[in-house]
Design a protein around this motif. Structure first.
Motif, short mmCIF file in Angstrom:
data_model
loop_
_atom_site.label_atom_id
_atom_site.label_comp_id
_atom_site.label_asym_id
_atom_site.label_seq_id
_atom_site.Cartn_x
_atom_site.Cartn_y
_atom_site.Cartn_z
N LEU A 132 4.55 0.00 -1.99
CA LEU A 132 5.17 -1.32 -2.17
C LEU A 132 4.34 -2.19 -3.10
O LEU A 132 4.87 -2.85 -4.00
N TYR A 133 3.03 -2.16 -2.93
CA TYR A 133 2.13 -2.94 -3.79
C TYR A 133 2.21 -2.46 -5.24
O TYR A 133 2.31 -3.26 -6.18
N MET A 134 2.17 -1.14 -5.42
CA MET A 134 2.20 -0.61 -6.78
C MET A 134 3.53 -0.94 -7.47
O MET A 134 3.55 -1.22 -8.67
N ARG A 135 4.61 -0.92 -6.73
CA ARG A 135 5.93 -1.19 -7.31
C ARG A 135 6.13 -2.67 -7.57
O ARG A 135 6.57 -3.07 -8.65
N GLN A 136 5.83 -3.51 -6.60
CA GLN A 136 6.13 -4.94 -6.71
C GLN A 136 5.08 -5.74 -7.48
O GLN A 136 5.41 -6.64 -8.22
#
Length: 175
Positions: A132-136
């Motif tokens: 989620l962190y890498m995507r957002q």
């Protein structure tokens, strides 16, 4: 108004198709407009529907209603057009929202929301949180995330969807 009725769609020629085409085209435009398309895009959808209906004219007797078939084709064409559109960027803030002055109450609410979200993110499984962190935040693509974490791209999509679903459910509970 005179309608030309065809006993069998198999025998349908260009002239008899024209008699029902106007009604079907108008209904297809209306269907596309219900999905929020502008008139030009709705006309394009209607054109595609009419082309498909003409191509299927020999098989139309298999269906109960040409109108229902036209509406189904129109709905599917609209959905396909939405799928082909590139996703809209969420980076741009509308001008009317950028000019709003926040006060102390809004600052407190923002801080409370950030703390709540940080706590929920911390409770996610580590892999979900990382994806989620890498995507957002880092704006990595699914393939980049998969390569960096050594997992399949389909797994990235699945885990990202699960993380988002959990957060959305928690947000709904909070309200």
């Amino acid at each position: 108004m005179c309608l030309y009725i065809v006993n069998s769609f198999e025998d349908m020629d260009e002239k008899s198709f024209e008699h029902i085409a106007g009604r079907l085209r108008d209904r297809a435009v209306a269907q596309a407009r219900r999905f929020g398309l502008d008139i030009a895009d709705a006309e394009d959808i209607a054109q595609d529907v009419m082309l498909r209906m003409w191509q299927m004219r020999g098989d139309l007797d298999r269906f109960r209603s040409p109108e229902a078939l036209a509406m189904t084709i129109a709905r599917r064409q609209v959905l396909n057009s939405f799928r082909r559109r590139p996703p809209e960027s969420m980076d741009a803030v509308p001008a009317d929202l950028a000019s709003i002055a926040y006060g102390p109450l809004e600052d407190i609410e923002d801080k409370d929301n950030e703390e709540w979200l940080a706590a929920r993110l911390a409770r996610l499984p580590e892999t979900w949180h990382t994806i989620l962190y890498m995507r957002q935040v880092e704006r990595c693509s699914g393939s980049e995330i998969a390569a960096r974490l050594g997992i399949k791209e389909s797994s990235v999509r699945t885990l990202l969807a699960r993380a988002r679903k959990i957060l959305l459910e928690k947000m709904k509970e909070r309200r």
